[in-house]
Design an enzyme around this catalytic site. Sequence first.
Site, mmCIF file in Angstrom:
data_model
loop_
_atom_site.group_PDB
_atom_site.id
_atom_site.type_symbol
_atom_site.label_atom_id
_atom_site.label_comp_id
_atom_site.label_asym_id
_atom_site.label_seq_id
_atom_site.Cartn_x
_atom_site.Cartn_y
_atom_site.Cartn_z
ATOM 1 N N ASP A 2 9.286 2.704 0.215
ATOM 2 C CA ASP A 2 8.214 3.398 0.921
ATOM 3 C C ASP A 2 8.231 2.922 2.363
ATOM 4 O OD1 ASP A 2 5.985 4.517 1.991
ATOM 5 O OD2 ASP A 2 4.559 3.647 0.566
ATOM 6 N N LYS A 8 3.784 8.706 9.246
ATOM 7 C CA LYS A 8 3.383 8.088 10.519
ATOM 8 C C LYS A 8 4.265 8.524 11.707
ATOM 9 C CE LYS A 8 0.485 4.685 8.400
ATOM 10 N NZ LYS A 8 0.634 4.047 7.107
ATOM 11 N N TYR A 47 0.850 -1.189 0.000
ATOM 12 C CA TYR A 47 0.000 0.000 0.000
ATOM 13 C C TYR A 47 0.888 1.241 0.000
ATOM 14 C CZ TYR A 47 -3.415 3.508 1.523
ATOM 15 O OH TYR A 47 -4.220 4.621 1.612
HETATM 16 C C1 LIG Z 1 0.121 4.658 5.736
HETATM 17 C C2 LIG Z 1 0.931 4.469 4.518
HETATM 18 C C3 LIG Z 1 0.867 5.356 3.430
HETATM 19 C C4 LIG Z 1 -0.116 6.498 3.382
HETATM 20 O O1 LIG Z 1 0.106 7.421 4.393
HETATM 21 P P1 LIG Z 1 -1.086 8.432 4.797
HETATM 22 O O2 LIG Z 1 -0.459 9.309 5.837
HETATM 23 O O3 LIG Z 1 -2.206 7.573 5.305
HETATM 24 O O4 LIG Z 1 -1.450 9.168 3.578
HETATM 25 C C5 LIG Z 1 1.728 5.164 2.375
HETATM 26 N N1 LIG Z 1 2.606 4.141 2.372
HETATM 27 C C6 LIG Z 1 2.699 3.264 3.386
HETATM 28 C C7 LIG Z 1 3.705 2.173 3.335
HETATM 29 C C8 LIG Z 1 1.851 3.388 4.482
HETATM 30 O O5 LIG Z 1 1.918 2.498 5.474
#
Ligand SMILES: *Cc1c(COP(=O)(O)O)cnc(C)c1O
Length: 430
Positions: A239, A267, A144
């Site tokens: 990511d 996060k 994701y």
């Molecule tokens: C949570 C997450 C996102 C998106 O971050 P948001 O702050 O919810 O937009 C993108 N990549 C990874 C790996 C994530 O865990």
Amino acid sequence: MKREKSEALFEKAKKYFPGGVNSPVRAFRSVGGTPLFIERGKGSHIWDADGNEFIDYCGSWGPLILGHANDKVIEAIKKTVEKGSSFGAPTALENDLAELILSNNKFIQKIRFVSSGTEAVMSAIRLARGYTKRNKILKFEGCYHGHSDSLLVKAGSGLVTFGNTSSAGVPESFVNETIVVSLNNEQAVKQAFSEFKDQIACIIIEPIPANNGLLIQRKEYLQFLREICTENKTLLIFDEVINGFRIGFTGAAGYYNIQPDIITYGKIIGGGLPVGMYGASAEIMSHISPEGDVYQAGTLSGNPVAMAAGIAQLTECLKPNFYEELERKTQFLIKNIFSSLKSQVSNLKIFSIGSIFYVAFTDKEVLRSAEEIDADSMKYFRVLHKELLERGVYLGPSGYEVGFVCEAHTESDLIKTAKAFAEALEIAIK
Ligand SMILES: *Cc1c(COP(=O)(O)O)cnc(C)c1O
């Protein structure tokens, strides 16, 4: 367990928001029942509107590595906000957070702060395309990367496919720039590079995929991605929005000792306030405006209150043994869950890395790709989730989500949790 107040709040919320929520997973659709409206949190505990108390393993989906309302983070927020909440001009706090990060992370030289993980990834993709002057990107099924158009794409049926959109509103023409392959499959990546020679701007991967179960990759596989990117002048994007600062201060790049070209964070970096970041070598980052020709901006980027929260939180993460202690607690919890079980639960597995854990109902010894997660096993998770709530333990409301142990979890929390888990599991499996 009383739910009247949460139920009434949810009824009201449904009048204002689609599905009653501001982010879909919060609606409890995959576990059933009413979402709990949370009133407050302190340390490892949260309290809902009806006064029910829970030991929390969702941690706002990862950001709260110190737990809720940490004294140092709250103090920093208060001290900063009293001086104003936003200026749209540079502040010293941006330098301070950048220095704290960069002086402890050899994998990046320059960064840009944004306000969410989605924004970080979206910007990193644009940077990769601008830098390489190529359009296509390659992603993996089961990773994701937030909700930007290019990434709301899931695999089609072949080994190497353009994806299908996983959301209405994403134009077919966008999807045709995103190649989607399975995790842990070298052949698929090689085939993509031979079919789309000199067209792939970047490979983007969650190096520790933790948004669709926990699909820990082999180090050799990540090294293979590094090498094939280098050979093809394609950028490798890690990511690390979920695992950055979570499994160590330098995240997966540090854990595997692999140098990606661009890294995204989110996060934990904001201490519970909205912050994202992307970083790379000074040379790659020089392509970002106003230095370079890749445009990216933000009214609230580098927000001083969010920077202060991030500084306070990351300062704690840098203390000696911080990550070792989190991992020790996580192992303690898992060990205690298994030893509290009265009967053998043969298909129960709890996968973990650092302070991330994932409860799966599977016979497999490891899970490395999205296809290996059995959708049918979610019926066990639904029961587990409900029974854990009844016993005062809060997990994220989906069987595809991981749990997080935080600094504030005490030994007594973990022992209580293990006991609740054992009872709930015996009911779930029956
Ligand atoms: C949570 C997450 C996102 C998106 O971050 P948001 O702050 O919810 O937009 C993108 N990549 C990874 C790996 C994530 O865990």
